[in-house]
Design a protein around this motif. Sequence first.
Motif, PDB file in Angstrom:
ATOM      1  N   CYS A  64       0.822  -1.027  -0.035  1.00 46.92           N
ATOM      2  CA  CYS A  64       0.095  -0.004  -0.114  1.00 46.92           C
ATOM      3  C   CYS A  64       0.947   1.265   0.102  1.00 46.92           C
ATOM      4  O   CYS A  64       1.630   1.482   0.894  1.00 46.92           O
ATOM      5  CB  CYS A  64      -0.820   0.027   1.214  1.00 46.92           C
ATOM      6  N   ALA A  68      -2.175   2.447   4.393  1.00 48.86           N
ATOM      7  CA  ALA A  68      -3.439   2.301   5.126  1.00 48.86           C
ATOM      8  C   ALA A  68      -3.577   1.117   6.148  1.00 48.86           C
ATOM      9  O   ALA A  68      -4.513   0.672   6.753  1.00 48.86           O
ATOM     10  CB  ALA A  68      -4.633   2.291   4.111  1.00 48.86           C
ATOM     11  N   ASN A  69      -2.608   0.109   5.788  1.00 51.45           N
ATOM     12  CA  ASN A  69      -2.501  -1.245   6.575  1.00 51.45           C
ATOM     13  C   ASN A  69      -1.307  -1.306   7.541  1.00 51.45           C
ATOM     14  O   ASN A  69      -0.477  -0.716   7.272  1.00 51.45           O
ATOM     15  CB  ASN A  69      -2.494  -2.394   5.566  1.00 51.45           C
ATOM     16  N   ALA A  85      -8.636   3.442  -2.488  1.00 52.84           N
ATOM     17  CA  ALA A  85      -9.332   2.425  -3.430  1.00 52.84           C
ATOM     18  C   ALA A  85      -8.581   2.484  -4.718  1.00 52.84           C
ATOM     19  O   ALA A  85      -9.179   2.056  -5.781  1.00 52.84           O
ATOM     20  CB  ALA A  85     -10.583   2.518  -3.460  1.00 52.84           C
ATOM     21  N   CYS A  86      -7.047   2.516  -4.534  1.00 54.92           N
ATOM     22  CA  CYS A  86      -6.425   2.339  -5.740  1.00 54.92           C
ATOM     23  C   CYS A  86      -6.168   0.737  -6.347  1.00 54.92           C
ATOM     24  O   CYS A  86      -5.908   0.539  -7.496  1.00 54.92           O
ATOM     25  CB  CYS A  86      -4.928   2.732  -5.659  1.00 54.92           C
ATOM     26  N   GLY A  87      -6.397  -0.293  -5.180  1.00 53.25           N
ATOM     27  CA  GLY A  87      -6.321  -1.627  -5.811  1.00 53.25           C
ATOM     28  C   GLY A  87      -5.118  -2.316  -5.828  1.00 53.25           C
ATOM     29  O   GLY A  87      -5.010  -3.284  -6.126  1.00 53.25           O
TER      30      GLY A  87
HETATM   31  S1  SF4 Z   1      -6.503  -0.182  -2.160  1.00 50.02           S
HETATM   32 FE1  SF4 Z   1      -4.625   1.320  -2.427  1.00 50.02          FE
HETATM   33  S2  SF4 Z   1      -5.001   2.977  -0.915  1.00 50.02           S
HETATM   34 FE2  SF4 Z   1      -6.512   1.051  -0.243  1.00 50.02          FE
HETATM   35  S3  SF4 Z   1      -5.327  -0.393   1.069  1.00 50.02           S
HETATM   36 FE3  SF4 Z   1      -4.923  -1.185  -1.005  1.00 50.02          FE
HETATM   37  S4  SF4 Z   1      -3.183  -0.305  -1.736  1.00 50.02           S
HETATM   38 FE4  SF4 Z   1      -3.823   1.002  -0.020  1.00 50.02          FE
END
Ligand code: SF4
Length: 304
Positions: A64, A68-69, A85-87
Amino acid sequence: MDPLIFNIQKFSTHDGDGVRTTIFFKGCPLRCKWCHNPESQSYQKEMVLYRHKCTACGTCVKKCPNHANAIVDGQLLFDRSKCTACGACIDWCITEAREIAGKEYTVAELVKEAKKDQIFYDQSGGGVTLSGGEVMAMQNMDFVEELCRKLHAEGISIYIDTSGFAPYENFERLLPYVDVFLYDIKRISREEHLKYIGVDNTMIKENLVKLSDAGAGIYIRIPVIGGVNSSPASILNAIRFLKENHINVRQINLLPYHDIGKNKYAGLDRGYEDSSMMVPSKEHMESLKELFEEHGFHNVHVGG
Ligand code: SF4
Ligand code: SF4
Protein backbone atom coordinates in the motif's frame (compact mmCIF):
# COMPACT_ATOMS: atom_id res chain seq x y z
CA MET A 1 -18.38 11.29 -13.82
CA ASP A 2 -19.30 8.05 -15.58
CA PRO A 3 -21.17 5.61 -13.35
CA LEU A 4 -19.28 2.81 -11.63
CA ILE A 5 -20.50 -0.78 -11.87
CA PHE A 6 -20.15 -3.01 -8.82
CA ASN A 7 -21.43 -6.29 -10.23
CA ILE A 8 -22.59 -7.92 -13.43
CA GLN A 9 -24.70 -10.92 -12.60
CA LYS A 10 -25.25 -13.44 -15.35
CA PHE A 11 -28.18 -15.88 -15.59
CA SER A 12 -30.22 -13.94 -13.07
CA THR A 13 -33.79 -15.16 -12.65
CA HIS A 14 -34.91 -12.81 -9.86
CA ASP A 15 -34.69 -9.45 -11.60
CA GLY A 16 -37.57 -9.71 -14.06
CA ASP A 17 -38.73 -12.24 -16.65
CA GLY A 18 -36.65 -15.01 -18.19
CA VAL A 19 -32.88 -15.28 -18.00
CA ARG A 20 -31.33 -11.89 -17.49
CA THR A 21 -27.98 -10.18 -17.08
CA THR A 22 -28.25 -7.74 -14.20
CA ILE A 23 -25.90 -4.77 -14.24
CA PHE A 24 -25.55 -3.18 -10.82
CA PHE A 25 -24.76 0.55 -10.80
CA LYS A 26 -22.98 2.04 -7.79
CA GLY A 27 -24.49 5.01 -5.98
CA CYS A 28 -27.86 5.60 -4.34
CA PRO A 29 -29.53 8.61 -2.70
CA LEU A 30 -31.47 6.35 -0.30
CA ARG A 31 -30.27 4.64 2.87
CA CYS A 32 -32.72 1.80 3.45
CA LYS A 33 -31.87 0.13 6.74
CA TRP A 34 -32.38 -3.34 5.23
CA CYS A 35 -30.25 -2.74 2.11
CA HIS A 36 -28.50 -6.03 1.29
CA ASN A 37 -26.00 -4.32 -1.02
CA PRO A 38 -24.42 -1.63 1.19
CA GLU A 39 -21.51 -1.42 -1.27
CA SER A 40 -24.06 -0.03 -3.75
CA GLN A 41 -24.75 3.13 -1.77
CA SER A 42 -21.63 5.27 -2.20
CA TYR A 43 -20.92 6.72 -5.65
CA GLN A 44 -17.19 6.21 -5.01
CA LYS A 45 -15.01 3.10 -5.19
CA GLU A 46 -14.59 1.40 -1.81
CA MET A 47 -12.48 -1.32 -0.25
CA VAL A 48 -14.48 -4.30 1.02
CA LEU A 49 -12.39 -6.17 3.57
CA TYR A 50 -13.44 -9.69 4.55
CA ARG A 51 -11.62 -9.89 7.88
CA HIS A 52 -12.58 -13.53 8.46
CA LYS A 53 -10.41 -14.46 5.45
CA CYS A 54 -7.40 -12.42 6.57
CA THR A 55 -4.40 -14.41 7.87
CA ALA A 56 -2.47 -11.25 8.83
CA CYS A 57 0.31 -12.18 6.41
CA GLY A 58 1.24 -8.48 6.08
CA THR A 59 1.60 -8.39 2.29
CA CYS A 60 -0.90 -5.54 1.91
CA VAL A 61 1.12 -3.50 4.43
CA LYS A 62 4.10 -3.59 2.04
CA LYS A 63 2.07 -3.00 -1.11
CA CYS A 64 0.00 0.00 0.00
CA PRO A 65 1.51 3.35 -1.05
CA ASN A 66 -0.72 5.19 1.45
CA HIS A 67 0.15 3.21 4.59
CA ALA A 68 -3.48 2.27 5.14
CA ASN A 69 -2.61 -1.17 6.59
CA ALA A 70 -0.63 -2.30 9.61
CA ILE A 71 -0.13 -5.53 11.51
CA VAL A 72 -0.36 -4.98 15.26
CA ASP A 73 -0.25 -7.84 17.74
CA GLY A 74 -0.75 -10.33 14.92
CA GLN A 75 -3.85 -8.60 13.60
CA LEU A 76 -4.52 -6.48 10.53
CA LEU A 77 -5.48 -2.88 11.24
CA PHE A 78 -6.97 -1.04 8.28
CA ASP A 79 -7.30 2.75 8.22
CA ARG A 80 -10.11 3.39 5.75
CA SER A 81 -9.49 7.15 5.83
CA LYS A 82 -6.09 6.59 4.15
CA CYS A 83 -7.36 4.16 1.50
CA THR A 84 -7.92 5.67 -1.95
CA ALA A 85 -9.25 2.37 -3.33
CA CYS A 86 -6.36 2.32 -5.80
CA GLY A 87 -6.48 -1.48 -5.84
CA ALA A 88 -2.69 -1.99 -5.64
CA CYS A 89 -3.03 -4.47 -2.75
CA ILE A 90 -5.84 -6.60 -4.16
CA ASP A 91 -4.00 -9.11 -6.34
CA TRP A 92 -1.36 -9.66 -3.67
CA CYS A 93 -3.82 -10.90 -1.08
CA ILE A 94 -3.78 -14.64 -1.66
CA THR A 95 -6.73 -15.31 0.64
CA GLU A 96 -8.90 -12.91 -1.38
CA ALA A 97 -9.78 -10.99 1.76
CA ARG A 98 -9.92 -7.73 -0.22
CA GLU A 99 -11.91 -6.43 -3.12
CA ILE A 100 -12.69 -3.04 -4.60
CA ALA A 101 -16.38 -2.35 -5.09
CA GLY A 102 -16.83 -0.24 -8.21
CA LYS A 103 -15.30 -0.53 -11.67
CA GLU A 104 -15.35 1.67 -14.76
CA TYR A 105 -16.89 0.28 -17.94
CA THR A 106 -17.61 1.94 -21.25
CA VAL A 107 -21.07 1.62 -22.78
CA ALA A 108 -19.55 -0.53 -25.55
CA GLU A 109 -18.05 -2.93 -22.97
CA LEU A 110 -21.39 -3.32 -21.17
CA VAL A 111 -23.25 -3.94 -24.43
CA LYS A 112 -20.62 -6.52 -25.46
CA GLU A 113 -20.99 -8.27 -22.09
CA ALA A 114 -24.77 -8.29 -22.36
CA LYS A 115 -24.74 -9.63 -25.92
CA LYS A 116 -22.80 -12.74 -24.89
CA ASP A 117 -26.01 -14.26 -23.51
CA GLN A 118 -28.45 -12.94 -26.09
CA ILE A 119 -29.39 -16.45 -27.21
CA PHE A 120 -30.58 -17.23 -23.67
CA TYR A 121 -32.62 -14.02 -23.53
CA ASP A 122 -34.29 -14.90 -26.81
CA GLN A 123 -35.14 -18.43 -25.67
CA SER A 124 -36.45 -17.43 -22.23
CA GLY A 125 -38.03 -14.02 -22.78
CA GLY A 126 -35.22 -12.47 -20.77
CA GLY A 127 -32.85 -9.57 -21.33
CA VAL A 128 -30.89 -7.04 -19.32
CA THR A 129 -31.88 -5.50 -15.99
CA LEU A 130 -30.22 -2.32 -14.81
CA SER A 131 -30.14 -2.28 -11.03
CA GLY A 132 -28.20 -0.65 -8.25
CA GLY A 133 -27.77 1.43 -6.35
CA GLU A 134 -30.22 3.72 -8.09
CA VAL A 135 -29.61 3.75 -11.81
CA MET A 136 -32.18 6.54 -12.33
CA ALA A 137 -30.17 8.88 -10.09
CA MET A 138 -26.77 8.59 -11.75
CA GLN A 139 -24.84 11.83 -12.16
CA ASN A 140 -24.23 11.00 -15.81
CA MET A 141 -27.62 10.05 -17.23
CA ASP A 142 -26.21 10.44 -20.77
CA PHE A 143 -24.28 7.23 -20.09
CA VAL A 144 -27.42 5.39 -18.96
CA GLU A 145 -29.45 6.67 -21.90
CA GLU A 146 -26.77 5.65 -24.39
CA LEU A 147 -26.56 2.19 -22.84
CA CYS A 148 -30.34 1.76 -23.10
CA ARG A 149 -30.41 3.06 -26.68
CA LYS A 150 -27.69 0.64 -27.77
CA LEU A 151 -29.17 -2.39 -25.98
CA HIS A 152 -32.55 -1.54 -27.49
CA ALA A 153 -30.99 -1.27 -30.97
CA GLU A 154 -29.59 -4.79 -30.46
CA GLY A 155 -33.11 -6.06 -29.76
CA ILE A 156 -32.36 -6.72 -26.07
CA SER A 157 -35.21 -6.23 -23.60
CA ILE A 158 -34.45 -3.74 -20.83
CA TYR A 159 -35.90 -3.71 -17.33
CA ILE A 160 -34.92 -1.09 -14.75
CA ASP A 161 -35.02 -1.77 -11.04
CA THR A 162 -35.75 1.54 -9.33
CA SER A 163 -36.76 3.13 -6.06
CA GLY A 164 -38.38 5.93 -8.06
CA PHE A 165 -36.35 8.53 -6.17
CA ALA A 166 -35.02 10.54 -9.12
CA PRO A 167 -36.17 13.49 -11.25
CA TYR A 168 -38.96 12.48 -13.65
CA GLU A 169 -36.96 13.90 -16.59
CA ASN A 170 -34.56 10.97 -16.12
CA PHE A 171 -37.43 8.51 -16.54
CA GLU A 172 -38.75 10.39 -19.57
CA ARG A 173 -35.39 10.05 -21.30
CA LEU A 174 -35.42 6.27 -20.97
CA LEU A 175 -39.11 5.62 -21.69
CA PRO A 176 -38.58 4.85 -25.41
CA TYR A 177 -36.17 2.01 -24.59
CA VAL A 178 -37.36 0.42 -21.34
CA ASP A 179 -39.82 -2.48 -21.38
CA VAL A 180 -40.53 -2.65 -17.66
CA PHE A 181 -39.76 -0.61 -14.57
CA LEU A 182 -39.41 -2.81 -11.49
CA TYR A 183 -40.74 -0.10 -9.18
CA ASP A 184 -40.19 -0.38 -5.42
CA ILE A 185 -42.84 0.70 -2.96
CA LYS A 186 -41.63 0.62 0.62
CA ARG A 187 -44.01 2.78 2.64
CA ILE A 188 -46.88 4.97 1.41
CA SER A 189 -46.97 7.12 4.54
CA ARG A 190 -44.62 10.06 4.08
CA GLU A 191 -43.69 10.14 7.77
CA GLU A 192 -42.94 6.41 7.93
CA HIS A 193 -40.93 6.65 4.73
CA LEU A 194 -38.85 9.44 6.24
CA LYS A 195 -38.32 7.37 9.38
CA TYR A 196 -37.14 4.15 7.70
CA ILE A 197 -35.65 5.30 4.41
CA GLY A 198 -34.49 8.78 5.29
CA VAL A 199 -36.23 10.68 2.46
CA ASP A 200 -39.65 12.13 1.61
CA ASN A 201 -41.51 9.82 -0.78
CA THR A 202 -43.62 12.48 -2.54
CA MET A 203 -41.45 12.35 -5.68
CA ILE A 204 -41.53 8.52 -5.68
CA LYS A 205 -45.32 8.47 -5.65
CA GLU A 206 -45.62 11.27 -8.23
CA ASN A 207 -43.19 9.53 -10.59
CA LEU A 208 -45.14 6.28 -10.38
CA VAL A 209 -48.36 8.04 -11.38
CA LYS A 210 -46.61 9.84 -14.26
CA LEU A 211 -44.99 6.63 -15.52
CA SER A 212 -48.31 4.83 -15.42
CA ASP A 213 -50.04 7.68 -17.28
CA ALA A 214 -47.25 7.56 -19.89
CA GLY A 215 -48.03 3.87 -20.54
CA ALA A 216 -44.79 2.44 -19.10
CA GLY A 217 -44.61 -1.25 -18.19
CA ILE A 218 -44.69 -1.43 -14.39
CA TYR A 219 -44.06 -4.29 -11.99
CA ILE A 220 -44.51 -3.18 -8.38
CA ARG A 221 -41.99 -4.67 -5.97
CA ILE A 222 -42.57 -4.43 -2.24
CA PRO A 223 -39.75 -5.49 0.07
CA VAL A 224 -41.69 -6.91 3.02
CA ILE A 225 -39.84 -6.34 6.27
CA GLY A 226 -41.22 -7.56 9.58
CA GLY A 227 -41.41 -4.63 12.01
CA VAL A 228 -41.27 -2.05 9.20
CA ASN A 229 -44.01 -2.54 6.60
CA SER A 230 -45.31 -6.09 6.86
CA SER A 231 -48.61 -5.35 8.63
CA PRO A 232 -51.82 -5.81 6.64
CA ALA A 233 -52.59 -2.13 7.32
CA SER A 234 -49.35 -1.03 5.66
CA ILE A 235 -49.95 -3.30 2.65
CA LEU A 236 -53.55 -2.05 2.42
CA ASN A 237 -52.19 1.49 2.19
CA ALA A 238 -50.15 0.44 -0.83
CA ILE A 239 -53.16 -1.29 -2.39
CA ARG A 240 -55.29 1.81 -1.84
CA PHE A 241 -52.65 4.05 -3.41
CA LEU A 242 -52.35 1.83 -6.51
CA LYS A 243 -56.13 1.67 -6.96
CA GLU A 244 -56.89 5.33 -6.27
CA ASN A 245 -54.27 6.43 -8.78
CA HIS A 246 -55.26 3.82 -11.38
CA ILE A 247 -51.67 2.59 -11.62
CA ASN A 248 -51.35 0.27 -14.59
CA VAL A 249 -49.67 -2.60 -12.75
CA ARG A 250 -48.70 -5.66 -14.77
CA GLN A 251 -47.29 -7.63 -11.86
CA ILE A 252 -46.80 -7.42 -8.09
CA ASN A 253 -43.79 -9.00 -6.41
CA LEU A 254 -43.73 -9.27 -2.63
CA LEU A 255 -40.09 -9.72 -1.64
CA PRO A 256 -39.55 -11.17 1.85
CA TYR A 257 -36.76 -9.49 3.82
CA HIS A 258 -33.57 -11.47 4.42
CA ASP A 259 -30.33 -10.51 6.11
CA ILE A 260 -27.91 -12.19 3.69
CA GLY A 261 -26.07 -8.92 3.11
CA LYS A 262 -25.36 -8.43 6.81
CA ASN A 263 -21.69 -9.49 6.60
CA LYS A 264 -20.98 -6.93 3.91
CA TYR A 265 -21.56 -4.15 6.44
CA ALA A 266 -18.65 -5.42 8.53
CA GLY A 267 -16.53 -5.51 5.35
CA LEU A 268 -17.18 -1.78 4.96
CA ASP A 269 -16.64 -1.06 8.67
CA ARG A 270 -20.28 -0.18 9.06
CA GLY A 271 -22.84 -1.32 11.60
CA TYR A 272 -26.04 -3.14 10.64
CA GLU A 273 -29.24 -2.01 12.37
CA ASP A 274 -31.25 -5.19 12.48
CA SER A 275 -32.84 -4.99 15.90
CA SER A 276 -36.22 -3.86 14.58
CA MET A 277 -36.31 -5.89 11.37
CA MET A 278 -37.64 -9.42 11.13
CA VAL A 279 -37.93 -12.06 8.42
CA PRO A 280 -41.66 -12.50 7.63
CA SER A 281 -42.99 -16.07 7.71
CA LYS A 282 -44.05 -17.92 4.56
CA GLU A 283 -47.63 -17.95 5.85
CA HIS A 284 -47.60 -14.21 6.37
CA MET A 285 -46.26 -13.61 2.85
CA GLU A 286 -49.05 -15.80 1.45
CA SER A 287 -51.65 -13.87 3.45
CA LEU A 288 -50.38 -10.57 1.98
CA LYS A 289 -50.53 -12.07 -1.51
CA GLU A 290 -54.16 -13.02 -0.83
CA LEU A 291 -54.84 -9.48 0.35
CA PHE A 292 -53.75 -8.14 -3.04
CA GLU A 293 -55.82 -10.77 -4.83
CA GLU A 294 -58.91 -9.92 -2.78
CA HIS A 295 -58.53 -6.37 -4.07
CA GLY A 296 -58.49 -7.38 -7.71
CA PHE A 297 -54.77 -7.85 -8.42
CA HIS A 298 -54.15 -11.15 -10.21
CA ASN A 299 -50.50 -11.36 -11.15
CA VAL A 300 -49.15 -11.42 -7.59
CA HIS A 301 -46.01 -13.35 -6.64
CA VAL A 302 -44.05 -13.96 -3.47
CA GLY A 303 -40.41 -13.48 -4.50
CA GLY A 304 -38.70 -11.88 -7.48
S1 SF4 B 1 -6.63 -0.10 -2.25
FE1 SF4 B 1 -4.71 1.09 -2.47
S2 SF4 B 1 -4.84 2.67 -0.88
FE2 SF4 B 1 -6.35 1.09 -0.35
S3 SF4 B 1 -5.31 -0.30 1.05
FE3 SF4 B 1 -5.05 -1.15 -1.04
S4 SF4 B 1 -3.12 -0.32 -1.80
FE4 SF4 B 1 -3.72 0.92 -0.01
S1 SF4 C 1 -2.70 -9.40 2.22
FE1 SF4 C 1 -4.74 -10.21 2.67
S2 SF4 C 1 -4.38 -11.88 4.14
FE2 SF4 C 1 -2.49 -10.64 4.08
S3 SF4 C 1 -2.76 -9.16 5.77
FE3 SF4 C 1 -3.52 -8.18 3.92
S4 SF4 C 1 -5.75 -8.62 3.91
FE4 SF4 C 1 -4.78 -10.04 5.36
